[in-house]
Design a protein around this motif. Sequence first.
Motif, PDB file in Angstrom:
ATOM      1  N   PRO A  68       0.816  -1.216   0.000  1.00  0.00           N
ATOM      2  CA  PRO A  68       0.000   0.000   0.000  1.00  0.00           C
ATOM      3  C   PRO A  68       0.849   1.266   0.000  1.00  0.00           C
ATOM      4  O   PRO A  68       1.844   1.371   0.720  1.00  0.00           O
ATOM      5  CB  PRO A  68      -0.798  -0.121   1.301  1.00  0.00           C
ATOM      6  N   LEU A  69       0.457   2.233  -0.822  1.00  0.00           N
ATOM      7  CA  LEU A  69       1.023   3.577  -0.804  1.00  0.00           C
ATOM      8  C   LEU A  69      -0.057   4.534  -0.301  1.00  0.00           C
ATOM      9  O   LEU A  69      -1.151   4.107   0.066  1.00  0.00           O
ATOM     10  CB  LEU A  69       1.502   3.963  -2.203  1.00  0.00           C
ATOM     11  N   THR A  70       0.223   5.818  -0.298  1.00  0.00           N
ATOM     12  CA  THR A  70      -0.736   6.760   0.276  1.00  0.00           C
ATOM     13  C   THR A  70      -2.044   6.815  -0.510  1.00  0.00           C
ATOM     14  O   THR A  70      -3.102   7.050   0.078  1.00  0.00           O
ATOM     15  CB  THR A  70      -0.134   8.173   0.341  1.00  0.00           C
ATOM     16  N   ASP A  71      -1.986   6.605  -1.825  1.00  0.00           N
ATOM     17  CA  ASP A  71      -3.206   6.697  -2.630  1.00  0.00           C
ATOM     18  C   ASP A  71      -3.403   5.486  -3.537  1.00  0.00           C
ATOM     19  O   ASP A  71      -4.252   5.505  -4.420  1.00  0.00           O
ATOM     20  CB  ASP A  71      -3.173   7.960  -3.500  1.00  0.00           C
ATOM     21  N   ARG A  72      -2.620   4.429  -3.312  1.00  0.00           N
ATOM     22  CA  ARG A  72      -2.658   3.272  -4.193  1.00  0.00           C
ATOM     23  C   ARG A  72      -2.483   1.987  -3.391  1.00  0.00           C
ATOM     24  O   ARG A  72      -1.824   1.981  -2.358  1.00  0.00           O
ATOM     25  CB  ARG A  72      -1.532   3.344  -5.238  1.00  0.00           C
ATOM     26  N   VAL A  73      -3.048   0.902  -3.922  1.00  0.00           N
ATOM     27  CA  VAL A  73      -2.821  -0.416  -3.352  1.00  0.00           C
ATOM     28  C   VAL A  73      -3.035  -1.440  -4.462  1.00  0.00           C
ATOM     29  O   VAL A  73      -3.855  -1.245  -5.355  1.00  0.00           O
ATOM     30  CB  VAL A  73      -3.752  -0.693  -2.145  1.00  0.00           C
ATOM     31  N   ILE A  74      -2.253  -2.508  -4.430  1.00  0.00           N
ATOM     32  CA  ILE A  74      -2.399  -3.601  -5.388  1.00  0.00           C
ATOM     33  C   ILE A  74      -3.492  -4.549  -4.889  1.00  0.00           C
ATOM     34  O   ILE A  74      -3.514  -4.917  -3.709  1.00  0.00           O
ATOM     35  CB  ILE A  74      -1.080  -4.391  -5.530  1.00  0.00           C
ATOM     36  N   ILE A  75      -4.405  -4.954  -5.795  1.00  0.00           N
ATOM     37  CA  ILE A  75      -5.365  -6.005  -5.470  1.00  0.00           C
ATOM     38  C   ILE A  75      -5.199  -7.126  -6.491  1.00  0.00           C
ATOM     39  O   ILE A  75      -4.837  -6.884  -7.647  1.00  0.00           O
ATOM     40  CB  ILE A  75      -6.819  -5.501  -5.427  1.00  0.00           C
ATOM     41  N   TRP A  76      -5.475  -8.371  -6.061  1.00  0.00           N
ATOM     42  CA  TRP A  76      -5.136  -9.550  -6.868  1.00  0.00           C
ATOM     43  C   TRP A  76      -6.209 -10.619  -6.737  1.00  0.00           C
ATOM     44  O   TRP A  76      -6.836 -10.776  -5.682  1.00  0.00           O
ATOM     45  CB  TRP A  76      -3.805 -10.122  -6.379  1.00  0.00           C
ATOM     46  N   THR A  77      -6.410 -11.391  -7.807  1.00  0.00           N
ATOM     47  CA  THR A  77      -7.188 -12.621  -7.752  1.00  0.00           C
ATOM     48  C   THR A  77      -6.808 -13.499  -8.939  1.00  0.00           C
ATOM     49  O   THR A  77      -5.991 -13.113  -9.784  1.00  0.00           O
ATOM     50  CB  THR A  77      -8.704 -12.349  -7.748  1.00  0.00           C
ATOM     51  N   ARG A  78      -7.416 -14.691  -9.012  1.00  0.00           N
ATOM     52  CA  ARG A  78      -7.269 -15.580 -10.161  1.00  0.00           C
ATOM     53  C   ARG A  78      -8.628 -16.153 -10.515  1.00  0.00           C
ATOM     54  O   ARG A  78      -9.408 -16.519  -9.628  1.00  0.00           O
ATOM     55  CB  ARG A  78      -6.310 -16.733  -9.869  1.00  0.00           C
ATOM     56  N   VAL A  79      -8.898 -16.261 -11.810  1.00  0.00           N
ATOM     57  CA  VAL A  79     -10.114 -16.886 -12.315  1.00  0.00           C
ATOM     58  C   VAL A  79      -9.772 -18.322 -12.710  1.00  0.00           C
ATOM     59  O   VAL A  79      -8.895 -18.543 -13.547  1.00  0.00           O
ATOM     60  CB  VAL A  79     -10.681 -16.122 -13.520  1.00  0.00           C
ATOM     61  N   SER A  80     -10.429 -19.297 -12.114  1.00  0.00           N
ATOM     62  CA  SER A  80     -10.157 -20.711 -12.380  1.00  0.00           C
ATOM     63  C   SER A  80     -11.402 -21.363 -12.981  1.00  0.00           C
ATOM     64  O   SER A  80     -12.465 -21.362 -12.359  1.00  0.00           O
ATOM     65  CB  SER A  80      -9.765 -21.436 -11.090  1.00  0.00           C
ATOM     66  N   ILE A  81     -11.264 -21.911 -14.180  1.00  0.00           N
ATOM     67  CA  ILE A  81     -12.372 -22.532 -14.898  1.00  0.00           C
ATOM     68  C   ILE A  81     -12.080 -24.019 -15.048  1.00  0.00           C
ATOM     69  O   ILE A  81     -11.140 -24.404 -15.748  1.00  0.00           O
ATOM     70  CB  ILE A  81     -12.558 -21.886 -16.290  1.00  0.00           C
ATOM     71  N   PRO A  82     -12.867 -24.889 -14.426  1.00  0.00           N
ATOM     72  CA  PRO A  82     -12.606 -26.335 -14.546  1.00  0.00           C
ATOM     73  C   PRO A  82     -12.810 -26.816 -15.980  1.00  0.00           C
ATOM     74  O   PRO A  82     -13.647 -26.288 -16.721  1.00  0.00           O
ATOM     75  CB  PRO A  82     -13.647 -26.962 -13.610  1.00  0.00           C
ATOM     76  N   ASP A  83     -12.046 -27.825 -16.357  1.00  0.00           N
ATOM     77  CA  ASP A  83     -12.163 -28.406 -17.690  1.00  0.00           C
ATOM     78  C   ASP A  83     -11.760 -29.871 -17.605  1.00  0.00           C
ATOM     79  O   ASP A  83     -10.753 -30.199 -16.963  1.00  0.00           O
ATOM     80  CB  ASP A  83     -11.269 -27.662 -18.683  1.00  0.00           C
ATOM     81  N   ASP A  84     -12.529 -30.749 -18.250  1.00  0.00           N
ATOM     82  CA  ASP A  84     -12.236 -32.178 -18.122  1.00  0.00           C
ATOM     83  C   ASP A  84     -11.021 -32.606 -18.924  1.00  0.00           C
ATOM     84  O   ASP A  84     -10.597 -33.764 -18.852  1.00  0.00           O
ATOM     85  CB  ASP A  84     -13.457 -33.028 -18.495  1.00  0.00           C
ATOM     86  N   ARG A  85     -10.423 -31.697 -19.690  1.00  0.00           N
ATOM     87  CA  ARG A  85      -9.200 -32.032 -20.418  1.00  0.00           C
ATOM     88  C   ARG A  85      -7.952 -31.858 -19.557  1.00  0.00           C
ATOM     89  O   ARG A  85      -6.850 -32.192 -19.982  1.00  0.00           O
ATOM     90  CB  ARG A  85      -9.082 -31.166 -21.677  1.00  0.00           C
ATOM     91  N   GLY A  86      -8.095 -31.300 -18.369  1.00  0.00           N
ATOM     92  CA  GLY A  86      -6.945 -31.130 -17.504  1.00  0.00           C
ATOM     93  C   GLY A  86      -6.750 -29.692 -17.079  1.00  0.00           C
ATOM     94  O   GLY A  86      -7.505 -28.791 -17.458  1.00  0.00           O
TER      95      GLY A  86
END
Length: 665
Positions: A68-86
């Motif tokens: 975090p900085l005074t006017d900024r912050v990093i936010i993060w996530t991941r999108v995970s989509i299941p698939d029967d191919r692996g």
Amino acid sequence: MSISRRDVLKASGLAPLMGVSIGRPNRFPPRTAPIGPSAVDVVPPAGWDYPAQVDLLPFGHGVASGDPLTDRVIIWTRVSIPDDRGWEVTDPQGVTSTTVVWKVATDPDMVDVRASGAVTTDAGRDWTVKVDVDGLTPNAVYFYCFEALGYRSPVGRTRTAPGPDDDVTELHAAHVACTSWWQDHFSAYARIAERDDLDLVIHVGDHVYEFCGGHPAVRAWEDRFDVDDVDARRWSTRNEARRRYALYYQDPHLMAAHMAAPWVIAVDNHDFADLRDESLSEEERRFGGAEVFWEWSPTRPVRPDHSGTFRPSPGPFANVETPRGAEAFFTHRAMSWGRLLSLIVIDWHYSRQLETDGQKAAANDGMPFGPAPAMLGPTQWRWLQDTFEAHAGATHRILLNQKNMGQLGNFNLPTALRDGARQLGLTGVDNAEDVVDIYPGWTSDRRQLFAFLRDRGIVDNIVLSGDSHGWWAYDLVEDSTAPDYNPVDPWAGDDAGVGLTPVGVELINGMGRPGLVDVVAETACEAGAGQGSAHSCFEAGSDPTFHAAYQAARTPAIAASLAAETAAMAANPNMRYMNWREYGHSMVHLFGDRSELELLASDKTVNTGPGETGPAGTPADTVLARYTNQVGRPHLVPLSPLERTAGPAKPAVPAPATLPLGTAR
């Protein structure tokens, strides 16, 4: 088709409708329009084997924030989509990219939204999302979430730093290091997440290991106790490194700690370990693991000019760019917390990996430190000197430092500990000053740094370190055996008559990676079985016979460790605490006139059997030791009673949940 930012904003007002672009389908039909909640199946098909919290899909690794900085912050996530191919397909269920909406609000219900945007992610960045949210109010608590594929992610709590002239009165930070998923159930992360007063979580290295590491494991993904399994062996490819982060980040305790507060991470060698696939180019092998760190962590990249300054935010509609190649090794940086604190992160990995001895010698001309240092290269030594001087006006400075910095002088180790000590890097067991990869092995470096700080009167420094797999606490002086050093009260007497005084204090933490007791117990078991050194985390750890012998061997190992700790503290009067028997996290509480440092035990899960999660020994969150450290007179003074310090409470974080859009929380 690919949905534009304008389409997303128009269709959803940054709310319910997520966009995707569709490539060549497998068994899924092609789609030509934006899709809603039913577009992908978040229930994994039979045989889909990927570390993720299924109930939270498509956000099966939660959310995180950092730097975090005074006017900024990093936010993060991941999108995970299941698939029967692996798990390695680049178009799960035919999706080749997806647009992810993000929001930052002042309330956990995400009603008072203060910033928002939308970015696109795909397999090229392993479906991760990393946004540098700017335009925020200094010294404010915020909540954030993401929306994609018709679902809303769990909500995380973060905050911004105070302004440079803000007269902040306190800060409360957790400190962890050496966090091995296989050897610990991460109960310390659960205790950290339960706090309502956290401002920061500070990790000082080895936050994700590239391999199990040779110690008996207490758990394995899907109970596959197999040293050759993809979730145990040393990573070889970029996708295997990414999967390793997925293994760690799906852990519910780590996920909760990620959601509780912004993180500041200093990397160590395991975080940046090489890829091992010989078919890869030399550059890919060397830097691929570091690049994955940037994809998966909420860490803010710096400019590649050795200034330690940050790149500008790319704005609300672009992911933070992943540093590539040698630039991925640049992590040294500094952040301020009003007038109260300057947070300085050093990066020995760049110095050791990219600066050759010749380069060090050539760059050393005119430096105040003398010969080229062995731990940090000359470029970073210059940066560290300049940074300390630039931040000399802060009440406190916290240095995030991967390696033990305090003096560990000569002491005799009990015979029962010698083999284990060698395995921990103590190569000369009768002379513990000879230590590999920690500052006591580079005595001149430590003396030069401490002399520099002393000469300039920059003494209110708190060094947070790791790597030693145990609790160590020091007053930081060049030579604790010097006749003018008073270990009881180094500031006693008139100022003019004071002898060798500390330039700061240090706290070393090990959250779950086996320390001396467990290493010695392993060594005894392996010798008794005639195996020598097994160094097979699953073959040994999953063997009930080995486990029973291991448990029995811990009892004499504990007694021997206590003897070693007593000997070490007697020979090193600046060492205020040493404990190689227990694990956990520490808390650093900063105030205008002092700091308070606490060492808190976790559930002892390192020595439990495979699949067991119960505590053994010290109850969770027990305060093992507690110290105060006065501004202007650094010295660790024991505090009693042994109870937790608490700061002002913050609004609660909602329970982790992924919800269909339109569902009321």
